[in-house]
Design an enzyme around this catalytic site. Structure first.
Site, PDB file in Angstrom:
ATOM      1  CG  HIS A 157      -1.970   1.180   1.299  1.00 48.53           C
ATOM      2  ND1 HIS A 157      -3.143   0.862   0.504  1.00 48.53           N
ATOM      3  CD2 HIS A 157      -2.132   1.788   1.780  1.00 48.53           C
ATOM      4  CE1 HIS A 157      -3.852   1.860   1.131  1.00 48.53           C
ATOM      5  NE2 HIS A 157      -2.889   2.842   1.600  1.00 48.53           N
ATOM      6  CG  HIS A 188     -10.186   3.685   2.191  1.00 48.34           C
ATOM      7  ND1 HIS A 188     -10.909   4.219   3.252  1.00 48.34           N
ATOM      8  CD2 HIS A 188      -9.320   3.621   2.740  1.00 48.34           C
ATOM      9  CE1 HIS A 188     -11.026   4.022   4.278  1.00 48.34           C
ATOM     10  NE2 HIS A 188      -8.908   3.505   3.906  1.00 48.34           N
TER      11      HIS A 188
END
Lengths: 961, 266
Positions: free
Chosen positions: A229, A296
């Site tokens: 990430h 997200h």
């Protein structure tokens, strides 16, 4: 001190909006026996006031007595004949309760004596017989979020104790030096580090070299910094690609494809690319705009509302943390879900129904974006059942800032100040969690990875930070996003060094360990670097508007990250090892063009039903239900809104905003995404996305030579060479597209490993998904054009070639075919077409212009007609086609790229035709007064003849929830 | 007087303050955005000011109910000051969340004019839309009174709404009758031709299609629609279809009338 309990309920005759919502959710869980749900808001106030004052609190503050009743004490449930179940949802000990904070302040305003605490809860009375198991399901799936809430049953149950225990320091080491490989893997797994063996080995070697064991906070910091990430290790790895038998080498995939386009183009209007929280381009002489889109996905799969809300909250902070801080002026949202009408029994264990995911996600983006006062202006929704367990939630943010505030400059000696929200346990392991593959068990294990948002805290921070920026009171700013303080301080101090006293970080509640404080991803926090002599001035700005700001450390010059708790050193890492120590990967990738059979559908005399079916397919159908829930006009800058046309409900191609009160200059924003084409070839999928995003911008009047792009890759498991091969194909297309159109990528993000392992061991991977977001400059917003036809008698042209390309089309889809003839792009022609269209619009020669994409020509014509409230008569003899595009269905429904449908008034015919000279274009028909869409094929047979009302209803109904 | 001065009141969660300030400036007023903390500390800031605007947003997150916490703050800290402000013949405008604040302080409709009437037992309120969700859409407004200084009695205007709690409810039928019969209804939701109708013409289910209320003086106006969002023609949702491209958006009438009133009366 007395405990006062207030229950607030709707008065008779007033709808119980929350109760109705819950009832609907329960029905969607497949529980039909609940007939009604009554809801109440509960306030628990520990205070010293008397009965009379309590009455005032109920009447004047907590209840709106026009439409609500208040009850002091515990109101008995009126059972009647029906069995009832009473459920109360309380916040877990220590979880921040913004409503309670507001009530506390309001009680003070009322002059209440000594108020010890305020807590809020929700009470639900379910009417109808249910089993205990059903009750638990309802509580868990429809009422409460395990992560932050506690459920109590029945009238006698006590609410959770609001007090948490303080934390006492215990320094924890995590020995690695003597672990074998198996031990390393086990440690990574047990601690949810998501570090692989090679990375764990690198860490072991490092600690062997420096001769000690790591502490827990050091290991967690490395796991976070090195997570997919945060560091994008796949896209930056070296790749050997086998493309249909031919080998290509990339030393660094991203640098040699997406980045390289930007470098090679080297546009002078690009101010800051790929280095900051968002990409920055020039707006005008004094002003710059920045754009970033994030995903997200994992949090939204677990908690759609909270996950999406914090998704938008997070990307807004990217704008706030770009350069010296931009003011967010627009949001975008793109979602991918499973089909909302999927049968409940087809939804695997551990997965929420797509309809619930969709409603929650939309509500989350709505509540956060609207509260921040930022218009959500552009988006898309895409449905495919492979997104069932891995829904995708892309949120974008555009910000504006002065040209001379585009770069930060933290220096040693600057104080580290955290501004905004307090730190809690929420969001721990968010970055690592979002980097791995999920299984059905993760729903419970990773509930703590969900963050909890409070938009008003962020809005307050924004208001004051902009004042501080303009007063020149800080040297650098960044957001606490994934990785929390660890990432924010670690990145800002990468070239300097930093020391942090963790006990100084303001907490939501007691009891957090030093590691939890450091890695928490609690929302609404920004980190700034402040010169000590400016501290008083900046603190005064925060204090004036009740914003929390705290000095937690300072930047040094030792290139080390030093963490202390109450003076005890709990961790120390070399900045170099943190940021450069991660091992590089060599990966293999393969792409073999799949052999897919092209279906052959029989020719028909009438394609009206096909058109209606395509208009009703979820991907094409109107998204008005979603768009209207977003405030798309706050800040007063909108010029082209997401809905337009004569009744303000047609689909705009792009949004245009005019961000400065004193200038007619504007910018446009749009997107392009076609996951379906990726099943045939991700290269063409990516180019189609780029072409579509650019086309959308051109349609509203954007300058062709001032367009910037963002990439967001969402892919499956890239350790699989074929999946990685698909990614490489898409990256190659990004380079070719950027160069061909002269449109640099300025920022991007990837989310990999979007796969889900079901409880039966079956694995579902998402389709290769590349979202292209595009932003461009509009010289004069008064020249903008919309897609609705304007005037009967005007002429309609198609610019761009229609090819025999039904592969991946919605037409095939309604017959359950994929097809092989994926739409391609002739980049040279595409770029020239876009340029000329842009100029023709700037000359004022165009009344309406619409992008021809999903559903092809027939859908685009239908949308233009019903949005304008005028008919269209079209004749396919005028359609410019490739030689092999002879079948009527291909002419009507092929989704060939680089096509525009243009309305021109008869007196501009020659001027427009001159601009289009030597491009494929043809007059296809005209705008009429009768409210029908009529299309004749090349033999002059009427193949579509439908009233506008029918077409519009087909398009509007599917998603009006 | 020439120097018309306006204050746009900020608070936590207020988010339409900048464009409201801009609209006031376009109308010729000197406008300034002031945080409520500052106004409570220095009430004298209001002395030279003739127009006070409560702009839109989500004050304090709309915790408890929309506008409620800010209304409570106003009642307990600014009640007398506000009352005096209106008594001096000055103007108060509440837009969207600002209207929710004004109605929950009782300042509109202000059926009881004494300061003590503020806050408790207000005669009408704003609550959840009938559709149960936030909606952004454009609506037509028909003036319903001649008393209110902000509007032109016969001019129908077109403005956007953007709210989740915009349904006006009167405490009882008698109160509703008073609002209707005694000139308190500033605007009603209508269609393009001025006819009343169900959703979406009346977008939230308000009693008597009420979109805006004024007080007995006509100098206080609370409205759910956003006039500051339609001050330029390019803010019209389908301005590209309009034949006439000159002039200002309909929302300017509200601000222009306020400034004109102050110029003529001070």
């Amino acid at each position: 001190m007395r405990q006062w309990r207030f229950e607030i309920t709707p008065k008779a005759g007033f709808a119980d909006v929350h109760g109705h919502g819950v009832l609907e959710d329960i029905r969607q869980l497949g529980i039909a026996s609940v007939e009604a749900v009554h809801s109440a808001r509960v306030y628990l106030i520990e205070a010293d006031f008397d009965e009379a004052f309590a009455e005032r609190v109920g009447r004047e503050l907590l209840a709106d007595t026009v439409c609500q009743d208040y009850f002091i004490g515990r109101r008995a449930v009126n059972t009647g004949q029906q069995p009832t179940t009473l459920i109360e949802v309380h916040l877990k000990s220590g979880v921040t309760d913004p409503v309670a904070e507001s009530v506390l302040a309001a009680l003070k305003d009322m002059g209440a004596a000594a108020v010890e605490s305020v807590r809020t809860a929700r009470k639900f009375v379910l009417v109808g017989a249910i089993t205990d198991e059903q009750r638990d399901t309802i509580a868990r799936r429809a009422l409460a979020n395990d992560c932050i809430e506690e459920v109590i049953y029945g009238a006698d149950a006590e609410p959770p104790n609001p007090h948490t225990r303080p934390y006492e320091l215990t320094l924890t080491e995590m020995p690695v030096r003597n672990l074998d490989d198996e031990g390393l893997v086990r440690l990574s797994k047990e601690k949810d580090l998501f570090l692989n063996l090679r990375e764990m080995q690198t860490i072991r070697e490092h600690y062997r070299t420096i001769g000690r064991e790591p502490t827990d906070v050091e290991l967690e910091t490395l796991a976070q910094t090195w997570s997919e990430h945060c560091v994008h290790k796949t896209l930056k790895s070296s790749v050997e690609m086998d493309l249909n038998g031919q080998t290509y080498h990339f030393k660094n995939l991203l640098k040699e494809t997406v980045f390289k386009g930007t470098q090679d183009l080297n546009k002078e209007w690009c101010i800051s690319v790929f280095v900051d929280n968002a990409g920055v381009i020039e707006f005008d002489e004094d002003t710059a705009i920045c754009f970033k889109a994030e995903t997200h996905n994992r949090p939204s799969a677990l908690d759609p509302y909270g996950g999406a809300a914090t998704g938008i909250g997070g990307v807004i902070r990217d704008s706030m943390g770009t350069g010296m801080g931009a003011k967010p002026i627009a949001n975008t949202d793109v979602f991918c879900f499973g089909r909302p009408d999927m049968k409940l029994e087809d939804v695997p264990k551990g997965v929420l129904h797509p309809r619930r995911v969709m409603k929650g996600v939309v509500a989350g983006v709505r509540d956060y974006g609207n509260r921040m006062g930022i218009p959500t202006v552009n988006g898309a929704v895409y449905f495919d059942d492979r997104y069932l367990a891995n829904p995708l939630v892309f949120c974008g943010s555009i910000g504006i800032m002065p040209r001379d505030k585009c770069f930060k400059n933290a220096q040693s000696g600057n104080l580290i100040v955290v501004v905004g929200g307090r730190t809690g346990r929420d969001g721990i392991h968010g970055a690592t969690f979002s980097s791995g593959e999920i299984t059905h068990e993760h729903e419970t294990i990773f509930s703590h990875a969900v963050q909890i948002g409070n938009a008003i805290t962020e809005k307050k921070a924004l208001d004051t930070l902009l004042q501080a920026r303009d007063a020149g009171l800080y040297e650098a700013i960044t957001d606490c996003g994934a990785g929390g303080l660890s990432s924010a301080v670690g990145e800002m101090g990468a070239e300097l060094g930093a020391e942090v006293d963790l006990e100084k970080v303001p907490l939501k509640y007691m009891g957090l360990s030093y590691t939890e404080i450091w890695i928490s991803e609690a929302q609404e926090r920004m980190v700034i670097a402040v010169q000590p002599e400016k501290l008083d001035a900046i603190m005064a700005i925060f204090a004036a508007e009740d914003v929390d700001a705290t000095v937690i450390g300072r930047f040094t010059d030792d290139k080390k990250l030093t963490l202390r708790y109450n003076g005890v050193q709990v961790g120390q890492l070399d900045m170099d090892f943190m940021h450069e120590g991660i091992c590089k990967y060599d990966r293999k990738a393969v792409w073999t063009t799949p052999r897919i059979v092209e279906p052959s559908l029989a020719a028909k005399g009438d394609y009206g039903d096909d058109l209606l079916k395509i208009l009703s397919s979820y991907n094409v159908a109107s998204k008005e239900w979603i768009i209207r829930q977003y405030d798309h006009e706050v800040q007063g800058a909108s010029v082209i809104k997401p809905l337009g046309g004569v009744t303000n409900d047609g689909p705009s191609d792009a949004a245009v905003l005019r961000p400065k009160f004193d200038s007619d200059k504007g910018f446009a924003v749009a997107c392009g995404m076609n996951p379906c084409y990726g099943d045939i070839d991700p290269y063409w999928m990516a180019l189609a996305g780029i072409d579509e995003a650019i086309r959308n911008l051109i349609c509203v009047g954007t300058r062709f030579d001032r367009i910037a792009l963002l990439d967001n890759f969402c892919w499956g498991d890239c350790t699989d060479p074929e999946t990685l091969g698909a990614l490489v194909r898409a990256c190659q297309a990004c380079y070719d597209g950027a160069m061909g159109y002269g449109t640099p990528f300025i920022s991007g993000k990837d989310s990999l490993n979007n796969a889900f392992v079901r409880d039966d061991g079956k694995r579902i991977s998402i389709p290769h998904t590349l979202l292209i977001s595009a932003m461009g400059i509009v010289e004069d917003v008064n020249r903008c054009v919309t897609m609705d036809v304007k005037q009967a008698g005007n002429l309609l042209f198609v610019v761009g070639l229609t090819k025999n390309e039904l592969g991946g089309s919605h037409y095939y889809r309604i017959y359950d075919h994929l097809g092989a003839t994926v739409p391609t792009v002739d980049i040279k022609v595409a770029a020239e077409t876009a340029k000329r269209m842009s100029r023709a619009i700037a000359q004022g020669l165009v009344c309406a212009c619409h992008d021809c994409s999903e559903g092809g020509l027939a859908v685009a014509l239908a949308e233009m007609a019903f949005s304008g409230g005028l008919g269209i008569e079209a004749d396919l003899r005028g359609l410019p086609t490739a030689d092999d595009c002879v079948k009527t269905d291909a002419q009507l429904f092929a989704e060939s790229n680089s096509r525009y449908i243009v309305e021109v008034s008869p007196n501009n015919y020659h001027a427009f035709a001159e601009w289009m000279l030597n491009l494929p274009f043809g007059q296809i028909g005209q705008v009429t007064d009768d409210k029908r869409l009529k299309i004749l094929d090349r033999k002059q047979i009427t193949v579509i003849d439908q009233p506008l009302d029918t077409l519009k209803a087909a398009w509007q109904n599917p998603l009006s929830l | 007087m020439d120097n018309v001065k306006a204050i746009v009141l900020r608070a936590a969660g207020i988010n339409c303050d900048l464009e409201t300030e801009q609209a006031l400036r376009l109308a010729g007023a000197e406008a300034e955005r002031i945080h409520i903390n500052r106004l409570m500390a220095e009430p004298a800031l209001l002395d030279g000011v003739q127009i006070l605007v409560f702009p839109g947003g989500f004050s304090y997150g709309d915790d408890v109910a929309a506008g409620k916490i800010l209304a409570n703050q106003v009642v307990h800290h600014l009640r007398d000051i506000l009352h005096r402000f209106v008594e001096q013949g000055k103007l108060v405008l509440g837009i969207c969340n600002g209207f929710q604040v004004l109605i929950k302080t009782g300042l509109v409709p202000g059926l009881r004019s004494d300061a003590a009437a503020l806050a408790t037992d207000y005669p009408a309120t704003l609550t959840d839309n009938d559709c149960g969700r936030f909606e952004d859409r454009w609506i037509y407004l028909q003036p319903g009174t001649e008393r209110c200084v902000f509007l032109e009695p016969n001019r129908r205007i077109f403005l956007p709404i953007a709210h989740g709690e915009g349904k006006i409810v009167a405490r009882d039928p008698l109160t509703l009758a008073r609002l209707r019969d005694e000139g308190y209804v500033a605007f009603r939701y209508v269609d393009a031709d001025g006819c009343r109708g169900a959703f979406p013409v009346n977008p939230n289910g308000s009693d008597d299609d009420i979109a805006a209320l004024t007080d007995p003086t006509g100098r206080v106006l609370g409205m759910m629609p956003h006039p500051e969002r339609f001050v330029r023609l390019t803010q019209h949702p389908h301005w590209t279809r309009l034949k006439e491209r000159e002039g200002f958006g309909d929302g300017m009438t509200i601000f222009n009338n306020a400034v004109k009133y102050v110029r003529e009366h001070f």
